[in-house]
Scaffold this motif. Structure first.
Motif, PDB file in Angstrom:
ATOM      1  N   ARG A  94     -26.689  -0.578   1.420  1.00 29.37           N
ATOM      2  CA  ARG A  94     -28.066  -1.006   1.705  1.00 29.37           C
ATOM      3  C   ARG A  94     -28.078  -2.121   2.741  1.00 29.37           C
ATOM      4  O   ARG A  94     -28.914  -2.129   3.644  1.00 29.37           O
ATOM      5  CB  ARG A  94     -28.752  -1.494   0.423  1.00 29.37           C
ATOM      6  CG  ARG A  94     -30.138  -2.020   0.725  1.00 29.37           C
ATOM      7  CD  ARG A  94     -30.889  -2.514  -0.453  1.00 29.37           C
ATOM      8  NE  ARG A  94     -32.139  -3.112   0.008  1.00 29.37           N
ATOM      9  CZ  ARG A  94     -33.050  -3.578  -0.789  1.00 29.37           C
ATOM     10  NH1 ARG A  94     -32.897  -3.517  -2.086  1.00 29.37           N
ATOM     11  NH2 ARG A  94     -34.150  -4.115  -0.301  1.00 29.37           N
ATOM     12  N   ARG A 138     -19.778   1.032  -1.272  1.00 25.30           N
ATOM     13  CA  ARG A 138     -19.787  -0.045  -2.275  1.00 25.30           C
ATOM     14  C   ARG A 138     -18.878  -1.196  -1.846  1.00 25.30           C
ATOM     15  O   ARG A 138     -19.141  -2.348  -2.159  1.00 25.30           O
ATOM     16  CB  ARG A 138     -19.353   0.534  -3.625  1.00 25.30           C
ATOM     17  CG  ARG A 138     -19.367  -0.445  -4.754  1.00 25.30           C
ATOM     18  CD  ARG A 138     -20.777  -0.525  -5.350  1.00 25.30           C
ATOM     19  NE  ARG A 138     -20.714  -1.045  -6.695  1.00 25.30           N
ATOM     20  CZ  ARG A 138     -20.909  -2.326  -6.978  1.00 25.30           C
ATOM     21  NH1 ARG A 138     -21.188  -3.181  -6.040  1.00 25.30           N
ATOM     22  NH2 ARG A 138     -20.836  -2.745  -8.219  1.00 25.30           N
ATOM     23  N   ASN A 140     -31.823   1.827  -4.919  1.00 32.26           N
ATOM     24  CA  ASN A 140     -30.593   1.051  -4.768  1.00 32.26           C
ATOM     25  C   ASN A 140     -29.601   1.555  -5.802  1.00 32.26           C
ATOM     26  O   ASN A 140     -29.689   1.232  -6.968  1.00 32.26           O
ATOM     27  CB  ASN A 140     -30.848  -0.444  -4.991  1.00 32.26           C
ATOM     28  CG  ASN A 140     -31.883  -0.970  -4.024  1.00 32.26           C
ATOM     29  OD1 ASN A 140     -31.735  -0.800  -2.834  1.00 32.26           O
ATOM     30  ND2 ASN A 140     -32.920  -1.570  -4.547  1.00 32.26           N
ATOM     31  N   ARG A 167     -23.013  -4.416  -2.788  1.00 33.29           N
ATOM     32  CA  ARG A 167     -23.252  -3.964  -4.165  1.00 33.29           C
ATOM     33  C   ARG A 167     -24.247  -2.829  -4.264  1.00 33.29           C
ATOM     34  O   ARG A 167     -24.205  -2.048  -5.194  1.00 33.29           O
ATOM     35  CB  ARG A 167     -23.726  -5.141  -5.017  1.00 33.29           C
ATOM     36  CG  ARG A 167     -22.634  -6.175  -5.183  1.00 33.29           C
ATOM     37  CD  ARG A 167     -22.920  -7.218  -6.244  1.00 33.29           C
ATOM     38  NE  ARG A 167     -24.289  -7.401  -6.611  1.00 33.29           N
ATOM     39  CZ  ARG A 167     -24.936  -8.550  -6.571  1.00 33.29           C
ATOM     40  NH1 ARG A 167     -24.331  -9.631  -6.162  1.00 33.29           N
ATOM     41  NH2 ARG A 167     -26.194  -8.634  -6.948  1.00 33.29           N
ATOM     42  N   GLN A 168     -25.171  -2.745  -3.320  1.00 34.97           N
ATOM     43  CA  GLN A 168     -26.196  -1.706  -3.392  1.00 34.97           C
ATOM     44  C   GLN A 168     -25.951  -0.639  -2.328  1.00 34.97           C
ATOM     45  O   GLN A 168     -25.590  -0.947  -1.197  1.00 34.97           O
ATOM     46  CB  GLN A 168     -27.579  -2.309  -3.215  1.00 34.97           C
ATOM     47  CG  GLN A 168     -27.931  -3.279  -4.332  1.00 34.97           C
ATOM     48  CD  GLN A 168     -29.278  -3.914  -4.119  1.00 34.97           C
ATOM     49  OE1 GLN A 168     -29.754  -4.034  -3.000  1.00 34.97           O
ATOM     50  NE2 GLN A 168     -29.906  -4.336  -5.203  1.00 34.97           N
ATOM     51  N   ASN A 191     -26.405   1.776  -7.900  1.00 38.91           N
ATOM     52  CA  ASN A 191     -25.388   0.818  -8.318  1.00 38.91           C
ATOM     53  C   ASN A 191     -24.379   1.465  -9.254  1.00 38.91           C
ATOM     54  O   ASN A 191     -23.836   0.832 -10.128  1.00 38.91           O
ATOM     55  CB  ASN A 191     -26.031  -0.420  -8.952  1.00 38.91           C
ATOM     56  CG  ASN A 191     -26.884  -0.059 -10.153  1.00 38.91           C
ATOM     57  OD1 ASN A 191     -26.915   1.088 -10.577  1.00 38.91           O
ATOM     58  ND2 ASN A 191     -27.576  -1.033 -10.691  1.00 38.91           N
TER      59      ASN A 191
END
Length: 169
Positions: free
Chosen positions: A70, A96, A47, A100-101, A49
């Motif tokens: 994701r 993004r 993931n 968030r991931q 970030n």
């Protein structure tokens, strides 16, 4: 006997299953376990970030790569065939924006298909295309089932069964 189809499954599918299907990490693992060939992913950063992690992941995997949120479905905010770091930064910002991931994986050359499974049978297929100027995969054209290898069709039915889906696409 008729039933409504929502996105890629019938209305009888519980909401929790839709949430699982939208999680690209879970789907990737389920497809791999069902024997469906899946692209390599950067396991150190499953993931991503941060754009720095995306760069390191691309360096480990080797360009070209694919970057996608994701938690998303239907090819939204997916950037294919990223071959340089400048593209990677733009793709990261796009993905993004959807969540968030972000996940990064190896770009596998070839066509992308969406298959419709009803019961234990693939009944329809269409090729997907990344429309110019758009950040999501769009239906391009129907494909005769004879054009989809029988082993791949069996793997897709198996993958749908993993989630208890009688209708999936």
């Amino acid at each position: 006997y008729g039933q409504r189809i929502r996105e890629t499954a019938s209305a009888r599918v519980p909401e929790q299953i839709f949430e699982l299907l939208a999680d690209r990490q879970i789907m990737h693992q389920a497809l791999r376990e069902a024997g469906v060939p899946v692209p390599f992913r950067d396991l150190e950063f499953p993931n991503i970030n941060g754009v720095g992690r995306a760069r390191r992941g691309a360096q480990r995997l080797g360009f070209p790569v694919v970057l996608k949120p994701r938690l998303s479905a239907r090819g939204i905010a997916v950037t294919l065939d990223i071959s340089e770091e400048a593209q990677l930064s733009q793709a990261y910002q796009l993905a993004r924006h959807q969540g968030r991931q972000v996940v990064i994986e190896q770009m596998v050359p070839g066509a992308t298909y969406r298959l419709l499974v009803i019961g234990q049978e693939v009944i329809a297929a269409c090729e997907l295309a990344h429309a110019e100027g758009l950040s999501s995969l769009q239906t391009h054209r129907p494909v005769p089932l004879e054009g989809i290898h029988v082993d791949l069709r069996a793997m897709v039915v198996s993958a749908a069964s993993c989630f208890g889906l009688a209708v999936a696409g």
